[in-house]
Design an enzyme around this catalytic site. Structure first.
Site, PDB file in Angstrom:
ATOM      1  N   ASN A 181       0.810  -1.228   0.000  1.00 19.93           N
ATOM      2  CA  ASN A 181       0.000   0.000   0.000  1.00 19.93           C
ATOM      3  C   ASN A 181       0.837   1.268   0.000  1.00 19.93           C
ATOM      4  O   ASN A 181       0.462   2.266  -0.604  1.00 19.93           O
ATOM      5  CB  ASN A 181      -0.998  -0.016   1.170  1.00 19.93           C
ATOM      6  N   GLU A 279       3.662  -5.381  12.291  1.00 23.61           N
ATOM      7  CA  GLU A 279       2.764  -4.238  12.085  1.00 23.61           C
ATOM      8  C   GLU A 279       1.640  -4.738  11.201  1.00 23.61           C
ATOM      9  O   GLU A 279       1.852  -4.989  10.012  1.00 23.61           O
ATOM     10  CB  GLU A 279       3.515  -3.092  11.395  1.00 23.61           C
ATOM     11  N   CYS A 313      -3.108   1.670   6.287  1.00 17.46           N
ATOM     12  CA  CYS A 313      -3.486   0.956   7.511  1.00 17.46           C
ATOM     13  C   CYS A 313      -4.049   1.921   8.553  1.00 17.46           C
ATOM     14  O   CYS A 313      -4.763   1.513   9.462  1.00 17.46           O
ATOM     15  CB  CYS A 313      -2.287   0.218   8.067  1.00 17.46           C
ATOM     16  N   GLU A 492       7.647   0.414  15.942  1.00 16.88           N
ATOM     17  CA  GLU A 492       8.673   0.946  15.054  1.00 16.88           C
ATOM     18  C   GLU A 492       8.856   2.422  15.374  1.00 16.88           C
ATOM     19  O   GLU A 492       8.183   2.963  16.237  1.00 16.88           O
ATOM     20  CB  GLU A 492       8.238   0.763  13.594  1.00 16.88           C
TER      21      GLU A 492
HETATM   22  P1  NAD Z   1       0.182  -9.408   3.139  1.00 14.22           P
HETATM   23  O1  NAD Z   1       0.221  -9.878   4.525  1.00 14.22           O
HETATM   24  O2  NAD Z   1      -0.552 -10.178   2.130  1.00 14.22           O
HETATM   25  O3  NAD Z   1       1.676  -9.277   2.550  1.00 14.22           O
HETATM   26  C1  NAD Z   1       2.652  -8.460   3.158  1.00 14.22           C
HETATM   27  C2  NAD Z   1       4.026  -8.971   2.754  1.00 14.22           C
HETATM   28  O4  NAD Z   1       4.206 -10.263   3.311  1.00 14.22           O
HETATM   29  C3  NAD Z   1       4.221  -9.130   1.247  1.00 14.22           C
HETATM   30  O5  NAD Z   1       5.547  -8.784   0.910  1.00 14.22           O
HETATM   31  C4  NAD Z   1       3.998 -10.614   1.045  1.00 14.22           C
HETATM   32  O6  NAD Z   1       4.651 -11.126  -0.091  1.00 14.22           O
HETATM   33  C5  NAD Z   1       4.600 -11.179   2.310  1.00 14.22           C
HETATM   34  N1  NAD Z   1       4.117 -12.511   2.716  1.00 14.22           N
HETATM   35  C6  NAD Z   1       2.919 -13.086   2.456  1.00 14.22           C
HETATM   36  N2  NAD Z   1       2.872 -14.316   2.990  1.00 14.22           N
HETATM   37  C7  NAD Z   1       4.053 -14.509   3.626  1.00 14.22           C
HETATM   38  C8  NAD Z   1       4.608 -15.592   4.381  1.00 14.22           C
HETATM   39  N3  NAD Z   1       3.942 -16.712   4.589  1.00 14.22           N
HETATM   40  N4  NAD Z   1       5.846 -15.447   4.886  1.00 14.22           N
HETATM   41  C9  NAD Z   1       6.532 -14.303   4.698  1.00 14.22           C
HETATM   42  N5  NAD Z   1       6.077 -13.250   3.977  1.00 14.22           N
HETATM   43  C10 NAD Z   1       4.838 -13.359   3.455  1.00 14.22           C
HETATM   44  O7  NAD Z   1      -0.321  -7.899   3.210  1.00 14.22           O
HETATM   45  P2  NAD Z   1      -0.650  -6.936   1.995  1.00 14.22           P
HETATM   46  O8  NAD Z   1      -1.920  -7.360   1.364  1.00 14.22           O
HETATM   47  O9  NAD Z   1       0.569  -6.781   1.168  1.00 14.22           O
HETATM   48  O10 NAD Z   1      -0.854  -5.547   2.769  1.00 14.22           O
HETATM   49  C11 NAD Z   1      -2.070  -5.128   3.289  1.00 14.22           C
HETATM   50  C12 NAD Z   1      -2.117  -5.357   4.787  1.00 14.22           C
HETATM   51  O11 NAD Z   1      -1.022  -4.705   5.401  1.00 14.22           O
HETATM   52  C13 NAD Z   1      -3.355  -4.763   5.434  1.00 14.22           C
HETATM   53  O12 NAD Z   1      -3.854  -5.681   6.362  1.00 14.22           O
HETATM   54  C14 NAD Z   1      -2.842  -3.523   6.138  1.00 14.22           C
HETATM   55  O13 NAD Z   1      -3.589  -3.108   7.241  1.00 14.22           O
HETATM   56  C15 NAD Z   1      -1.484  -3.973   6.533  1.00 14.22           C
HETATM   57  N6  NAD Z   1      -0.623  -2.825   6.794  1.00 14.22           N
HETATM   58  C16 NAD Z   1      -0.279  -2.563   8.094  1.00 14.22           C
HETATM   59  C17 NAD Z   1       0.521  -1.468   8.389  1.00 14.22           C
HETATM   60  C18 NAD Z   1       0.922  -1.151   9.797  1.00 14.22           C
HETATM   61  O14 NAD Z   1       1.833  -0.340   9.975  1.00 14.22           O
HETATM   62  N7  NAD Z   1       0.313  -1.732  10.806  1.00 14.22           N
HETATM   63  C19 NAD Z   1       0.978  -0.651   7.345  1.00 14.22           C
HETATM   64  C20 NAD Z   1       0.592  -0.959   6.037  1.00 14.22           C
HETATM   65  C21 NAD Z   1      -0.203  -2.057   5.779  1.00 14.22           C
END
Ligand code: NAD
Length: 511
Positions: A181, A279, A313, A492
């Site tokens: 995002n 996060e 997020c 963080e």
């Molecule tokens: P996601 O969990 O699908 O993927 C995030 C990252 O993790 C990607 O690089 C993905 O390739 C990797 N990944 C997926 N499965 C994995 C595994 N089994 N092992 C290791 N890595 C793996 O999330 P997304 O769809 O990319 O992002 C959206 C989500 O992120 C939303 O839930 C949003 O709220 C959250 N988000 C949180 C914050 C925060 O600071 N809390 C900030 C931005 C986004």
């Protein structure tokens, strides 16, 4: 989800890219069609030779390819990082500061091509990429490059007996995994403190938005970052990402992404006793009291609801409005949301671009159906937009505002992560607090009131890692950042990040 192709079909899948590249192509320097891994200072393909499609959300077309990395690529990256660690961890903070600043300078110089690449890769409005994503990415690197110069450790005296002092030493090889995002923004938010503290990094950006991390790897080479200090792998989460987390030599993992992925990571990392920073997702409340500054509250709520297509997020997704101003606030919010322009992300007059993927738009639209089934009234419909014939297959969705739903329904409990908000009235402070806290998440909350006592009281009782009073997304990089409950573990930002990426060692010296 990107589809996979063997190396031999590469040219077939390159074709759509050349037809598209004219519209948004950054200068030739960055007009790169095949994204490569950055391992041991070299730009390389995956060892398997396999590639994944990278889609342009504005058009729904494949426009570049990324390496389909696996455990063998992770092994090469970890080996490079291990070899680089002794020199990088001992070169001194001034040398690390100098190189990181050089990287930040180069991003700043190339803000425009970086912003165009980010917008094209993620579908976000170009104005957001220009004013938020890329400026913040360089600021992250600069901030931690400087912070390490001021990072101190504690000393504890035992009068007449001994003195204790704490060493804060780099961990070694660490893994950083980020979402789509805010691609370069969140990627640099992790790797900058990891590198500044003397660690060597194996990092993976989202497979949906790999481009600016690739451009960053080119800049790292240009800036003279020693080989192996930072390694950037591209590919799928359950394959490349999981291999980073599983590797016995990655001693800490900093992850930002969905809550369900966070659970998988925790299951893998916890038995290996890795340090873990998670996060995760949010379902943030935005509480509007009748005594708010109405204009500021409504204009900021438009932003906190729909900025980056609602794919932040920290976006407020549940808007609670004190009953006495409910109708006035609702009507103004709806009027302004309807005036937002959704369309070509490259057009700076558009407020919303395309959502990141077809799959994600389908998920968000699925929640609009659920909201209707749950009895919600759509005040703003959330409709598919087709800006032009050329962009007819892009993943566009206009803003949606829903009212009339109870707090416990799925629409109000599950993270949607798109341009969708719900509205609910409340009568008392206690009711607003109870509604806001009634969720498994706890990332951020926003309060709008002129009553400082109420704001302070509420801020103490809200179950969330961040509370904004009369503002939203006002960020000071020194402050702790993170969530409670299912929104994450750890913090963080500022000294919290420097501490996460170091091990504390106590040395006790007897007099
Ligand atoms: P996601 O969990 O699908 O993927 C995030 C990252 O993790 C990607 O690089 C993905 O390739 C990797 N990944 C997926 N499965 C994995 C595994 N089994 N092992 C290791 N890595 C793996 O999330 P997304 O769809 O990319 O992002 C959206 C989500 O992120 C939303 O839930 C949003 O709220 C959250 N988000 C949180 C914050 C925060 O600071 N809390 C900030 C931005 C986004």
């Amino acid at each position: 989800m990107p589809t996979k192709h063997g190396a031999f079909v590469f040219w077939i899948f390159c074709l759509p890219q050349y037809t598209r590249i004219s519209r948004l192509s950054p200068p030739n320097l960055f007009a790169l069609e095949k994204i490569h891994n950055y391992i041991n200072g070299q730009l390389v393909a995956a060892q398997s030779g396999d590639w994944l499609d990278n889609y342009e959300p504005a058009t729904g077309q494949v426009y570049s390819l990324i390496p389909d990395s696996d455990a063998s690529d992770v092994q090469a990256a970890v080996a490079a990082a291990e070899a680089a660690f002794p020199a990088w961890s001992s070169c001194g903070v001034h040398e690390r500061y100098r190189i990181l600043h050089r990287i930040a300078d180069l991003i700043e110089e190339r803000l425009e091509p970086f912003a165009q690449a980010e917008s094209r890769d993620s579908g976000k409005a170009i104005t957001t990429a220009r004013t938020v994503d890329i400026p913040r990415a360089q600021a992250n690197i600069r901030f931690f490059a400087t912070a390490i110069l001021h990072f101190g450790a504690e000393s504890h005296q035992m009068e007449g007996q001994a003195v204790n002092y704490t060493l804060r030493q780099p961990i070694g090889v660490v893994g950083c995994i980020s979402p789509w995002n805010l691609p370069l923004y969140l990627f640099t938010w992790k790797i900058a403190p990891a590198l500044a503290t003397g660690n060597c990094v194996v990092a993976k950006p989202s497979e949906l938005t790999p481009m600016t991390a690739y451009l960053l790897s080119q800049i790292c080479i240009e800036a003279g970052l020693p080989a192996g200090v930072l390694n950037i792998l591209h590919g799928l989460g359950p394959k490349a990402g999981q291999a980073i987390v599983e590797h016995p030599k990655t001693k800490a993992i900093s992850f930002t992404g969905g809550t369900s992925t966070g659970r998988i990571l925790a299951r893998t990392a916890a038995p290996m006793f890795k340090k873990l920073s998670l996060e995760l997702g949010g379902k943030n409340p935005n509480i509007i009291f009748a005594d708010c500054n109405f204009e500021e509250a409504v204009s900021t709520t438009v932003r906190s609801s729909f900025a980056n297509n609602g794919q932040i997020c920290l976006c407020g997704s549940r808007v609670y409005i004190e009953r006495s101003i409910y109708e006035k606030f609702r009507d103004e919010l709806v009027r302004r949301a309807k005036a937002l322009k959704t369309g070509d992300p490259a057009d700076p007059t558009n407020d919303l671009g395309a959502l990141v993927s077809e799959q994600h738009r389908a998920k968000v639209m699925g929640y609009l159906d659920i909201a209707k089934q749950e009895g919600g009234i759509l005040l703003c419909r959330g409709e598919i937009v087709r800006p032009s014939d050329e962009l007819a297959n892009g993943y566009y969705l206009s803003p949606a505002i829903i009212e009339g739903l109870p707090n416990h329904c799925r629409t109000n409990q599950e993270e949607i992560f798109g341009p969708v908000v719900t509205l609910q009235p409340f009568d008392t402070e206690a009711e607003a607090l109870a509604l806001a806290n009634d969720t498994e998440y706890g990332l951020a909350a926003t309060l709008w009131t002129q009553d400082i006592s109420r704001a302070t009281r509420m801020a103490e009782r809200l179950q969330s890692g961040i509370v904004w009073v009369n503002c939203w997304m006002l960020r000071d990089l020194r402050t702790p950042f993170g969530g409670v409950k299912s929104s994450g573990v750890g913090r963080e930002g500022g000294v919290e990040a420097l501490r996460f990426f170091t091990e504390a060692k106590n040395v006790c010296v007897k007099y």
